[in-house]
Design an enzyme around this catalytic site. Structure first.
Site, PDB file in Angstrom:
ATOM      1  N   TRP A  71      -2.482 -15.416  -2.621  1.00  0.00           N
ATOM      2  CA  TRP A  71      -2.772 -14.044  -3.039  1.00  0.00           C
ATOM      3  C   TRP A  71      -1.761 -13.763  -4.142  1.00  0.00           C
ATOM      4  O   TRP A  71      -0.560 -13.696  -3.882  1.00  0.00           O
ATOM      5  CB  TRP A  71      -2.575 -13.096  -1.851  1.00  0.00           C
ATOM      6  CG  TRP A  71      -3.041 -11.695  -2.095  1.00  0.00           C
ATOM      7  CD1 TRP A  71      -4.304 -11.197  -1.919  1.00  0.00           C
ATOM      8  CD2 TRP A  71      -2.236 -10.584  -2.525  1.00  0.00           C
ATOM      9  NE1 TRP A  71      -4.330  -9.857  -2.214  1.00  0.00           N
ATOM     10  CE2 TRP A  71      -3.078  -9.462  -2.585  1.00  0.00           C
ATOM     11  CE3 TRP A  71      -0.902 -10.437  -2.868  1.00  0.00           C
ATOM     12  CZ2 TRP A  71      -2.627  -8.206  -2.979  1.00  0.00           C
ATOM     13  CZ3 TRP A  71      -0.442  -9.192  -3.257  1.00  0.00           C
ATOM     14  CH2 TRP A  71      -1.300  -8.087  -3.311  1.00  0.00           C
ATOM     15  N   LYS A 118     -11.853   3.310   5.176  1.00  0.00           N
ATOM     16  CA  LYS A 118     -12.777   2.216   5.533  1.00  0.00           C
ATOM     17  C   LYS A 118     -13.839   2.078   4.450  1.00  0.00           C
ATOM     18  O   LYS A 118     -14.140   0.967   4.017  1.00  0.00           O
ATOM     19  CB  LYS A 118     -13.492   2.497   6.876  1.00  0.00           C
ATOM     20  CG  LYS A 118     -12.702   2.248   8.130  1.00  0.00           C
ATOM     21  CD  LYS A 118     -12.462   0.814   8.492  1.00  0.00           C
ATOM     22  CE  LYS A 118     -11.215   0.268   7.882  1.00  0.00           C
ATOM     23  NZ  LYS A 118      -9.940   0.640   8.398  1.00  0.00           N
ATOM     24  N   GLU A 142     -12.379   0.673   1.131  1.00  0.00           N
ATOM     25  CA  GLU A 142     -11.927  -0.717   1.260  1.00  0.00           C
ATOM     26  C   GLU A 142     -13.063  -1.725   1.130  1.00  0.00           C
ATOM     27  O   GLU A 142     -12.903  -2.751   0.474  1.00  0.00           O
ATOM     28  CB  GLU A 142     -11.326  -0.947   2.659  1.00  0.00           C
ATOM     29  CG  GLU A 142      -9.896  -0.558   2.810  1.00  0.00           C
ATOM     30  CD  GLU A 142      -9.342  -1.028   4.159  1.00  0.00           C
ATOM     31  OE1 GLU A 142      -9.897  -0.632   5.185  1.00  0.00           O
ATOM     32  OE2 GLU A 142      -8.359  -1.772   4.152  1.00  0.00           O
ATOM     33  N   ASN A 199       4.742 -19.144   1.129  1.00  0.00           N
ATOM     34  CA  ASN A 199       4.270 -17.789   1.412  1.00  0.00           C
ATOM     35  C   ASN A 199       5.495 -16.894   1.289  1.00  0.00           C
ATOM     36  O   ASN A 199       6.533 -17.198   1.866  1.00  0.00           O
ATOM     37  CB  ASN A 199       3.706 -17.776   2.845  1.00  0.00           C
ATOM     38  CG  ASN A 199       3.124 -16.447   3.235  1.00  0.00           C
ATOM     39  OD1 ASN A 199       3.074 -15.535   2.422  1.00  0.00           O
ATOM     40  ND2 ASN A 199       2.682 -16.345   4.472  1.00  0.00           N
ATOM     41  N   GLY A 200       5.398 -15.798   0.527  1.00  0.00           N
ATOM     42  CA  GLY A 200       6.557 -14.907   0.367  1.00  0.00           C
ATOM     43  C   GLY A 200       6.860 -14.691  -1.106  1.00  0.00           C
ATOM     44  O   GLY A 200       6.071 -15.046  -1.979  1.00  0.00           O
ATOM     45  N   HIS A 208      -8.722  24.418  -2.261  1.00  0.00           N
ATOM     46  CA  HIS A 208      -7.493  24.488  -3.062  1.00  0.00           C
ATOM     47  C   HIS A 208      -7.497  23.452  -4.177  1.00  0.00           C
ATOM     48  O   HIS A 208      -6.437  23.091  -4.692  1.00  0.00           O
ATOM     49  CB  HIS A 208      -6.269  24.307  -2.156  1.00  0.00           C
ATOM     50  CG  HIS A 208      -6.139  25.409  -1.138  1.00  0.00           C
ATOM     51  ND1 HIS A 208      -5.795  26.691  -1.470  1.00  0.00           N
ATOM     52  CD2 HIS A 208      -6.378  25.424   0.197  1.00  0.00           C
ATOM     53  CE1 HIS A 208      -5.794  27.446  -0.385  1.00  0.00           C
ATOM     54  NE2 HIS A 208      -6.160  26.697   0.655  1.00  0.00           N
ATOM     55  N   CYS A 216      -1.489 -14.774   1.513  1.00  0.00           N
ATOM     56  CA  CYS A 216      -1.209 -16.204   1.416  1.00  0.00           C
ATOM     57  C   CYS A 216      -1.278 -16.824   2.818  1.00  0.00           C
ATOM     58  O   CYS A 216      -0.964 -16.171   3.809  1.00  0.00           O
ATOM     59  CB  CYS A 216       0.154 -16.522   0.836  1.00  0.00           C
ATOM     60  SG  CYS A 216       0.371 -15.951  -0.828  1.00  0.00           S
ATOM     61  N   GLU A 261      -9.116   8.054   7.641  1.00  0.00           N
ATOM     62  CA  GLU A 261      -9.435   6.681   8.033  1.00  0.00           C
ATOM     63  C   GLU A 261     -10.888   6.327   7.656  1.00  0.00           C
ATOM     64  O   GLU A 261     -11.169   5.220   7.195  1.00  0.00           O
ATOM     65  CB  GLU A 261      -9.186   6.497   9.543  1.00  0.00           C
ATOM     66  CG  GLU A 261      -9.558   5.151  10.118  1.00  0.00           C
ATOM     67  CD  GLU A 261      -8.873   3.950   9.469  1.00  0.00           C
ATOM     68  OE1 GLU A 261      -7.928   4.130   8.683  1.00  0.00           O
ATOM     69  OE2 GLU A 261      -9.327   2.824   9.734  1.00  0.00           O
ATOM     70  N   ARG A 282      -6.597 -13.386   5.650  1.00  0.00           N
ATOM     71  CA  ARG A 282      -5.329 -12.849   5.161  1.00  0.00           C
ATOM     72  C   ARG A 282      -5.439 -12.324   3.734  1.00  0.00           C
ATOM     73  O   ARG A 282      -4.567 -11.597   3.270  1.00  0.00           O
ATOM     74  CB  ARG A 282      -4.241 -13.928   5.232  1.00  0.00           C
ATOM     75  CG  ARG A 282      -3.918 -14.356   6.650  1.00  0.00           C
ATOM     76  CD  ARG A 282      -3.011 -15.549   6.664  1.00  0.00           C
ATOM     77  NE  ARG A 282      -1.661 -15.230   6.270  1.00  0.00           N
ATOM     78  CZ  ARG A 282      -0.734 -14.743   7.074  1.00  0.00           C
ATOM     79  NH1 ARG A 282      -1.029 -14.502   8.333  1.00  0.00           N
ATOM     80  NH2 ARG A 282       0.482 -14.488   6.652  1.00  0.00           N
ATOM     81  N   LYS A 315      -5.025  -9.122   4.751  1.00  0.00           N
ATOM     82  CA  LYS A 315      -4.939  -8.647   6.132  1.00  0.00           C
ATOM     83  C   LYS A 315      -3.493  -8.378   6.519  1.00  0.00           C
ATOM     84  O   LYS A 315      -3.192  -7.455   7.264  1.00  0.00           O
ATOM     85  CB  LYS A 315      -5.543  -9.712   7.060  1.00  0.00           C
ATOM     86  CG  LYS A 315      -5.602  -9.316   8.519  1.00  0.00           C
ATOM     87  CD  LYS A 315      -6.667  -8.273   8.757  1.00  0.00           C
ATOM     88  CE  LYS A 315      -6.775  -7.833  10.190  1.00  0.00           C
ATOM     89  NZ  LYS A 315      -7.465  -6.533  10.290  1.00  0.00           N
TER      90      LYS A 315
HETATM   91  O1  M6R Z   1      -0.918  -4.895   9.901  1.00  0.00           O
HETATM   92  P1  M6R Z   1      -0.684  -3.448   9.634  1.00  0.00           P
HETATM   93  O2  M6R Z   1      -1.351  -2.556  10.587  1.00  0.00           O
HETATM   94  O3  M6R Z   1       0.776  -3.127   9.483  1.00  0.00           O
HETATM   95  O4  M6R Z   1      -1.345  -3.203   8.206  1.00  0.00           O
HETATM   96  C1  M6R Z   1      -1.255  -1.973   7.561  1.00  0.00           C
HETATM   97  C2  M6R Z   1      -2.296  -1.850   6.483  1.00  0.00           C
HETATM   98  O5  M6R Z   1      -2.103  -2.832   5.511  1.00  0.00           O
HETATM   99  C3  M6R Z   1      -3.709  -1.984   7.055  1.00  0.00           C
HETATM  100  O6  M6R Z   1      -3.948  -1.037   8.041  1.00  0.00           O
HETATM  101  C4  M6R Z   1      -4.745  -1.831   5.942  1.00  0.00           C
HETATM  102  O7  M6R Z   1      -4.763  -0.513   5.496  1.00  0.00           O
HETATM  103  C5  M6R Z   1      -6.093  -2.306   6.466  1.00  0.00           C
HETATM  104  N1  M6R Z   1      -6.751  -3.047   5.451  1.00  0.00           N
HETATM  105  C6  M6R Z   1      -6.950  -1.212   6.928  1.00  0.00           C
HETATM  106  O8  M6R Z   1      -8.268  -1.544   7.142  1.00  0.00           O
END
Ligand code: M6R
Length: 615
Positions: free
Chosen positions: A77, A492, A495, A103-104, A511, A2, A488, A27, A610
């Site tokens: 959102w 990526k 995502e 927002n919240g 395993h 949001c 990671e 965001r 974000k």
């Molecule tokens: O702002 P933060 O680093 O606390 O966010 C944590 C995760 O939400 C963030 O790393 C998320 O996994 C990203 N989309 C990764 O690309």
């Protein structure tokens, strides 16, 4: 998650609001809306989906857009109710005299709704925000003062909020309130702004006032008044924003993600410039507030974070344990909370977060703080909620990261963790690691050039991306310090391309996951010369024996082993301990080019935000 914008001044409010919202798109959102004051009433425009839909809704209403200089806007959102037009903000009350964006999450919205229904409120949406709009309107009917109504309403609300409201009887005024959700006031001349984050306002002003939790405020075009919970007028200081508008432009790159991947060499240089003068120098960490006596007493370290930041923390564990010889636990913030974690004054708790606003990590940090632990925060946002909770704040200063997929902030977190590991080792006086640390420092200094060497020649990675883009599943494997790189890399890819990618410790393959291997399941293996190289190579053989296609990311491969792989990406020479910082660049690029080849919305992947401000 949001985004809020508010404007009051002489400009066309619609333009400022839409422009501001476009800079908050990162965001994550699924609908958008604005309310403009026009002829002593409000015109509300909303649309499901992307901002362009809202722009099309507004287009036929140029008379309103040209005339209105006051308004509030929002990207939503969805939390309560589907991402529909009716659930989009701004929300209003029965007689449409008040508009509100939020927002919240309002935790007690059901009880409040029941009470308001009895008093005659009629609700159109499924949102918690509409309940707040009716509540403030109800308080307004009693007080005839919007700010007082807001103050009374927030006392009844449980949960998190950043509110921005206007009332038709209070012509030139935006009223705001904040608790556990970010809200900043942009200070202009003859105009003022309100926003969830700086990118929305940086084009217009470099001066800002941050609201603290439980503060409320009245913003007019020439004045800003802020009040504490008891209603006392207070004086929050005006801060100078350290960002340039250029930081939120793509600078010729097709996507912010690609631009941010390419910025990583400079990100490393920037961090090192203030912390490490040379390989033979000690790390300068003035921000670290524990004396070396206290550092020597640390018995354990807990790292708490989410998503990509969690993976950085996992690399951090490896280096800190290896060098500073302090046991480190790394845990997802959402798992750390709501159990009786063991931490005390000799526990160093490190929260890692790009945004500094991740709700799970904030809760976890508060929990650790109550146990008396020293809290270190590693964040890209020195202006965030988490930064304010820190005993020692280590800002990574990667610059604003716009793409939802974290890349340069991960790099910055890794570098900070390397420096922290060196610093703790030095402060503990472990001299036997001096030469190892000196070599690693030298590698850190050389890292930006190596990153840039990789980025100069991406043809091979592009071809691999094209070749594998039609696969539905992917496995990433690695061992040791690159196990988090595998996690990671897989994160990526999933995502931004929505390909089902999973990272495993290579030794775990046999395993269970090996059951999935066949010609339809490519395996990407990270092999770096060092203690686990031969082991990962054996795991690759096992995968190959199941007809899996194999991609290797490595700094060395013997001629005899080359045929094992369908595709290879060679990275510059680097030690095993430092290699996560180079391997990840390959994996970021691979994910990027696959998603781009598939035509995905790289910078704003579906369902993601974000800044994840709800637990
Ligand atoms: O702002 P933060 O680093 O606390 O966010 C944590 C995760 O939400 C963030 O790393 C998320 O996994 C990203 N989309 C990764 O690309």
């Amino acid at each position: 998650m949001c985004g809020i914008i508010g404007y009051i001044g002489d400009r066309k409010a619609s333009e400022v609001l839409i422009n501001g919202l476009s800079h908050l798109e990162y965001r994550g959102y699924d609908s958008a809306g604005i309310a403009l004051r026009y002829n002593d009433k409000f015109e509300i425009y909303k649309a499901q989906g992307k901002l362009i839909n809202l722009i099309n809704v507004i287009k036929p209403h140029q008379d309103v857009c040209l005339a209105s200089n006051i308004g509030i806007g929002h990207i939503r959102w969805a939390t309560h109710g589907l991402p529909t037009e009716i659930n989009a903000h701004p929300h209003t009350c029965n007689c449409k005299s008040l508009v509100l964006v939020h927002n919240g999450i309002i935790e007690n919205y059901q009880e409040l709704k029941e009470e308001l229904l009895k008093k005659g409120s009629k609700f159109l949406s499924q949102t918690d925000t509409e309940v707040a709009a009716h509540l403030i309107a109800y308080e307004y009917d009693k007080t005839k003062d919007l700010h007082l109504a807001m103050q009374n309403a927030v006392k009844k609300i449980k949960g998190a909020f950043a509110f921005c409201a206007m009332h038709k009887n209070e012509k030139d005024k935006i009223v705001i309130a904040k608790r556990n959700a970010p809200l900043v006031i942009g200070v202009g001349e003859g105009e003022n702004f309100v926003a969830s984050d700086i990118p929305a306002i940086i084009e217009y002003t470099k001066k800002a006032i941050y609201l603290a939790d439980n503060q409320t405020g009245i913003v007019t075009k020439d004045s800003i008044k802020i009040y504490d919970e008891e209603g006392n007028l207070i004086n929050n200081k005006i801060e100078h924003l350290p960002f340039e508008a250029i930081a939120i432009s793509k600078m010729g790159y097709k996507h912010f993600m690609l631009k941010e991947i390419h910025e990583q060499g400079d990100v490393v240089r920037n961090i090192l410039s203030s912390k490490l003068e040379g390989a033979k120098h000690q790390v300068v960490f003035d921000e670290f507030k524990l004396s070396s006596e206290k550092i020597k007493k640390i018995t354990r370290i807990q790292i708490i974070a989410c998503g990509t930041s969690l993976h950085a923390g996992m690399v951090g564990k490896y280096i800190i344990e290896e060098l500073a010889r302090i046991p480190v636990d790394v845990e997802a913030s959402s798992e750390y909370i709501y159990r009786n974690t063991i931490a005390d004054e000799n526990t160093l708790v490190i929260g890692i977060s790009q945004s500094g606003e991740t709700a799970d990590t904030i809760t976890a940090i508060k929990q650790a703080k109550e146990k008396g632990s020293h809290i270190v925060i590693i964040t890209n946002r020195a202006d965030s909620t988490m930064a304010r909770l820190a005993d020692s704040l280590l800002p990574v200063s990667a610059g604003i990261e716009v793409s939802v997929a974290a890349t340069k902030s991960y790099m910055a977190q890794l570098i900070s963790l390397y420096l922290l590991a060196f610093y703790l080792t030095e402060q503990k006086g472990i001299v036997e690691y001096d030469s190892i640390i000196q070599n690693l420092k030298q590698e850190l200094i050389e890292l930006p050039n190596k990153i840039e060497m990789l980025l100069e020649n991406t043809e091979n990675i592009k071809n691999i991306a094209k070749k594998y883009s039609s696969y539905k599943d992917f496995i990433f494997i690695a061992r040791g310090i690159n196990y988090p790189s595998a996690l990671e890399g897989a994160l990526k890819l999933k995502e931004i391309s929505y390909i089902n990618a999973t990272g495993y410790g290579a030794g775990e393959l046999k395993h269970g996951p090996i059951a999935m291997l066949d010609e339809n399941m490519p395996v990407l293996a990270i092999l770096n010369t060092g203690i686990v190289y031969d082991k990962v190579l054996s795991n690759c053989e096992e995968a190959r024996a199941r007809q899996a296609k194999l991609i290797g990311v490595t700094n060395y491969i013997a001629q005899k082993d080359k045929d094992l792989f369908d595709d290879l990406v060679l990275i510059p020479q680097i030690s095993d301990l430092m290699s996560p910082a180079l391997n990840i660049v390959v994996l970021q690029l691979l994910a990027y080019y696959i998603a781009e080849y598939l035509g995905k919305d790289v910078d704003q992947p579906r369902n993601l935000a974000k800044s994840v401000t709800v637990e």
